[in-house]
Design an enzyme around this catalytic site. Structure first.
Site, PDB file in Angstrom:
ATOM      1  N   ASP A 191       1.057  -1.272   0.129  1.00  0.00           N
ATOM      2  CA  ASP A 191      -0.141   0.060   0.006  1.00  0.00           C
ATOM      3  C   ASP A 191       0.824   1.183  -0.011  1.00  0.00           C
ATOM      4  O   ASP A 191       2.296   1.106   0.140  1.00  0.00           O
ATOM      5  CB  ASP A 191      -0.931   0.090   1.141  1.00  0.00           C
ATOM      6  CG  ASP A 191      -1.926   1.001   1.173  1.00  0.00           C
ATOM      7  OD1 ASP A 191      -1.888   1.864   0.115  1.00  0.00           O
ATOM      8  OD2 ASP A 191      -3.370   0.655   1.842  1.00  0.00           O
TER       9      ASP A 191
HETATM   10  C1  BGC Z   1      -4.960   3.358   0.315  1.00  0.00           C
HETATM   11  C2  BGC Z   1      -4.970   2.577  -0.726  1.00  0.00           C
HETATM   12  C3  BGC Z   1      -4.824   3.182  -2.222  1.00  0.00           C
HETATM   13  C4  BGC Z   1      -3.423   4.101  -2.001  1.00  0.00           C
HETATM   14  C5  BGC Z   1      -3.214   4.896  -3.233  1.00  0.00           C
HETATM   15  C6  BGC Z   1      -3.611   4.211   0.316  1.00  0.00           C
HETATM   16  O1  BGC Z   1      -3.746   5.052   1.348  1.00  0.00           O
HETATM   17  O2  BGC Z   1      -5.155   2.754   1.502  1.00  0.00           O
HETATM   18  O3  BGC Z   1      -6.314   1.800  -0.965  1.00  0.00           O
HETATM   19  O4  BGC Z   1      -4.954   2.664  -3.136  1.00  0.00           O
HETATM   20  O5  BGC Z   1      -3.503   5.135  -0.957  1.00  0.00           O
HETATM   21  O6  BGC Z   1      -3.926   6.102  -3.348  1.00  0.00           O
END
Ligand code: BGC
Length: 735
Positions: A271
């Site tokens: 993530d």
């Molecule tokens: C989230 C993800 C997301 C990523 C990119 C993170 O904070 O948990 O689900 O895809 O950011 O924006």
């Protein structure tokens, strides 16, 4: 007789020939596929053999917010990722979180996860996948970050709205359909968040402790289906820790389960800013580092430090090669090396918008309809009061990473005006006010949410008195249903309960529409308001869909994908006091009893049960039977039933098959969902529905032998239209 025998013989021969050819074609297709795969693997090996270590490592970390460098001299393109899961997110600047201000990135916005799951219709998940794939390709994206499939463990989970359900089977069916469709458009999904990301509080440091059995029975099946059935090309590791190790560097999760047990051959990415180490993460199976909070991309864990680790012999080069192969494999699968034949994509076509409308229309759950006050006959009334902040609020552009720059978003008030404004007087009153002026998703957004604005209530009461029918649009917004923060409680914010009570006193012809993506407390209104419709965040077509349900143009057919508790302390994690954990550790003490498994086993009466939802017509289930009474462990149970639409409107019912194991050596939930189907029926029409359940799916996970176990004996198949409304049962036994 004499003539018949040769005829039968001929038919038999023809059938055998046909079967032979079908098997031959299937066999040839399989052989072709494995030839293609081995050619592809050969190309991957050849590309890797021509790369320097620096080049290899450049493929394993981002070069900006959502891109990974390509290698020009080898013809390897840059990899472009975008957020989902219910729309393709607007273009973000390469090196900061600002939006780029493009004019070509206004997307189709679908209703988020819980709404999609509330349709109980995998076909709609598939339609959504196709649209997302086309729009992602139009935007030249290679990976769409979705679906979000974590289990809804607590009503307070901030990302519940993005996820789908408390039930792993429902999640699996929806996720597999979404993934297959999306990937058919030459875009990879990223199934997130692997795994046990069930709360936002301390999401980047909390350590999840869960029994192996609950892990296998509740938290893993969605991911397993996504990978083994859906064929997901990429997976995103969650922020949290799992049994002491970050998910992004968890040997057990990433090597043992994902790679070995599920046979995952795609990319495991972090993530955003969820990498913590170089060597440990590299050895435990992580491939791609995204979003790290260090300015110089060369200093990320999977950049220069990885090169150094290889040079020092801490990470074998074969491990780096394995990661590079995983990245290249996703590139081949999404035809990044075959642009001429790759899906070109489309943006926001009428077909895309219709798909968004259909999901919103099929998601709406009719919770209560005393005196059949719904549907509203707009031809017969002179005036309607539309009350509530959610009658005019747009939601697509909020919720943090899943926010969508929608091409348009029709609010309920706009749709009602447009559809009925010519003949019906529409009296609007705001009723309550969203308190926070912060960008939605800020932790300060939920402040002052118990504020009751009597002036607004009095205005609302006045318009209610002056109108034939009242519709209040209440619920939540993305100050509550948001990434990064959990809800503080399950209450309807901003004094809505009082508003709804006062308005109904003034005019009993009141309908409440709840716009929310996670459970809210309805105990203060269920006995006072005659009709309640849950319309979710409905995406860009929200207003049109809800107006059509209210007027009866569309018959509601959504079913709750989670249990709606009377109060928070009924719900398992809260009853046991283990949400959001203590000292950065959360113990899932409720174990396998998540959602309705808890409510039904403990005989707790919820406000509305899992799987529940009414219709404007009626259905009866009959002739429930199975093909046999006694089954072997490798058999499939073929169940059958008849369903009749007994009312006078076209409509759909979701038949739900639960199974219980009354005598077992371990505790088993009172019942578990094992099959379902949404059936569409004309008035008076009867259909036969077949539901299959593998006997192996009746197993529990046995921690002692570390394997799935079906114990011989009796099982009860329970057929109904919610986990609490079982109308037919059949007993079978397993040898
Ligand atoms: C989230 C993800 C997301 C990523 C990119 C993170 O904070 O948990 O689900 O895809 O950011 O924006």
């Amino acid at each position: 007789m004499n003539i018949l025998i040769p005829k039968l013989k001929t038919i038999k021969i023809i059938c055998s020939c046909m079967l032979f050819f079908i098997l031959l074609i299937a066999g040839l297709a399989q052989a072709q596929q494995s030839l293609n795969n081995s050619k592809q693997e050969e190309k991957i090996r050849s590309l890797i053999s021509r790369m320097t270590l620096q080049e290899k490592v450049s493929l394993l970390h981002a070069n900006s917010k959502f891109y990974v460098s390509g290698i020009k001299r080898l013809g390897i393109p840059e990899l472009a990722l975008s957020d989902g899961p219910h729309g393709v997110r607007a273009e973000i600047n390469r090196h900061d979180w600002g939006y780029s201000g493009w004019t070509t990135d206004s997307a189709t916005c679908f209703p988020p996860g819980t709404a999609l799951a509330a349709t109980w219709n995998p076909e709609l998940a598939s339609k959504q996948g196709l649209v997302l794939g086309e729009e992602a390709r139009f935007r030249k994206k290679d990976v769409l970050l979705g679906p979000g499939i974590n289990i809804i463990r607590s009503p307070l989970g901030g990302r519940n709205f993005e996820y789908m359900s408390e039930d792993p089977f429902l999640i699996s069916r929806m996720a597999v359909a979404y993934i297959k469709a999306l990937q058919s458009k030459d875009v990879a999904v990223s199934v997130k968040h692997w795994v046990a990301n069930n709360q936002e509080t301390h999401r980047d440091s909390v350590d999840v402790q869960v029994s192996e059995r609950a892990f296998r029975e509740i938290y893993l099946p969605g991911f397993k289906a996504a990978v083994t059935e859906g064929g997901a090309y990429t997976v995103m590791a969650a922020y949290n820790k799992f049994r002491g190790d970050w998910c992004s560097e968890n040997e057990y999760l990433n090597r043992q389960i994902l790679r070995k047990e599920f046979g995952f051959k795609g990319v495991l990415m972090t993530d955003w800013a969820a990498a913590h180490t170089t060597v440990k993460a590299a050895l435990s199976g992580l491939d791609l580092e995204m979003g790290t909070d260090i300015k110089d991309y060369n200093e990320w864990y999977f950049a220069n430090p990885l090169i150094k680790a290889v040079e020092e012999g801490k990470v074998p080069v074969s491990v780096v090669d394995e990661k590079v192969a995983n990245v290249l494999r996703v590139m081949f699968k999404t035809r990044m090396f075959d642009e001429a034949n790759r899906e070109k994509g489309k943006m926001n076509t009428p077909k895309h918008q219709k798909a968004a409308y259909n999901s919103a229309a099929e998601a709406a759950v009719l919770l209560q309809n005393k005196g059949n006050i719904l549907p509203v006959n707009f031809n017969k009334i002179k005036s309607v009061a539309i009350i509530g902040d959610n009658a005019t609020r747009k939601h697509c552009g909020a919720g943090l990473s899943s926010e969508i720059k929608a091409l348009y978003e029709i609010t309920p008030l706009e749709a009602i005006k447009q559809k009925f404004g010519a003949s019906v007087k529409i009296n609007f009153a705001q009723g309550y006010e969203k308190q926070s002026t912060f960008k939605e998703g800020s932790n300060r957004g939920q402040g002052n949410s118990d504020h009751v604005d009597w002036k607004l209530i009095q205005e609302a009461v006045k318009v209610a008195r002056e109108s034939d029918v009242v519709i209040i649009f209440g619920g939540l917004n993305h100050d509550f249903d948001t990434e990064s923060f959990d809800k503080q409680n399950m209450d309807l914010p901003y004094g809505q309960e009082v508003l709804m009570q006062e308005v109904t006193k003034a005019n009993p012809n009141t309908v409440v529409v709840i716009v929310a993506g996670s459970p809210v407390k309805l105990a203060g209104i269920v006995n006072r308001v005659p009709a309640i419709l849950w319309s979710w965040y409905g995406g860009m077509e929200a207003g049109n869909a809800v107006a059509d349900i209210l007027s009866g143009k569309v018959n509601p057919s959504g079913k709750l994908p989670f249990t709606l508790p009377v109060a928070l302390d009924q719900s398992p994690a809260h009853a046991l006091g283990n949400f959001p954990g203590k000292d950065l550790t959360v113990n899932y003490e409720e174990d396998i009893l998540v959602g309705y498994r808890w409510f039904d086993t403990k005989k707790i009466q919820p406000q509305f049960p899992f799987g529940y939802g009414l219709s404007y017509t009626g259905f009866v289930l009959n002739d429930f039977s199975t093909d046999k009474k006694i089954y072997e462990k490798n058999d499939v149970i073929h169940a059958k039933l008849a369903i009749k639409n007994t009312g006078s409107r076209y409509g759909a019912e979701v038949v739900q098959l639960y199974v219980s194991d009354p005598v077992s050596s371990v505790l088993r939930p009172e019942k578990e969902l094992k099959a379902f189907e949404k059936v569409f029926l004309q008035p008076g029409e009867t259909k036969t529905v077949k539901l299959d359940v593998k006997v192996s799916d009746l197993a529990f996970y046995d921690e002692e032998t570390k394997s799935w176990k079906v114990e011989a004996g009796e099982f009860v198949l329970q057929l109904g239209n919610s986990s609490r409304n079982i109308s037919k049962t059949v007993k079978i036994s397993v040898k």
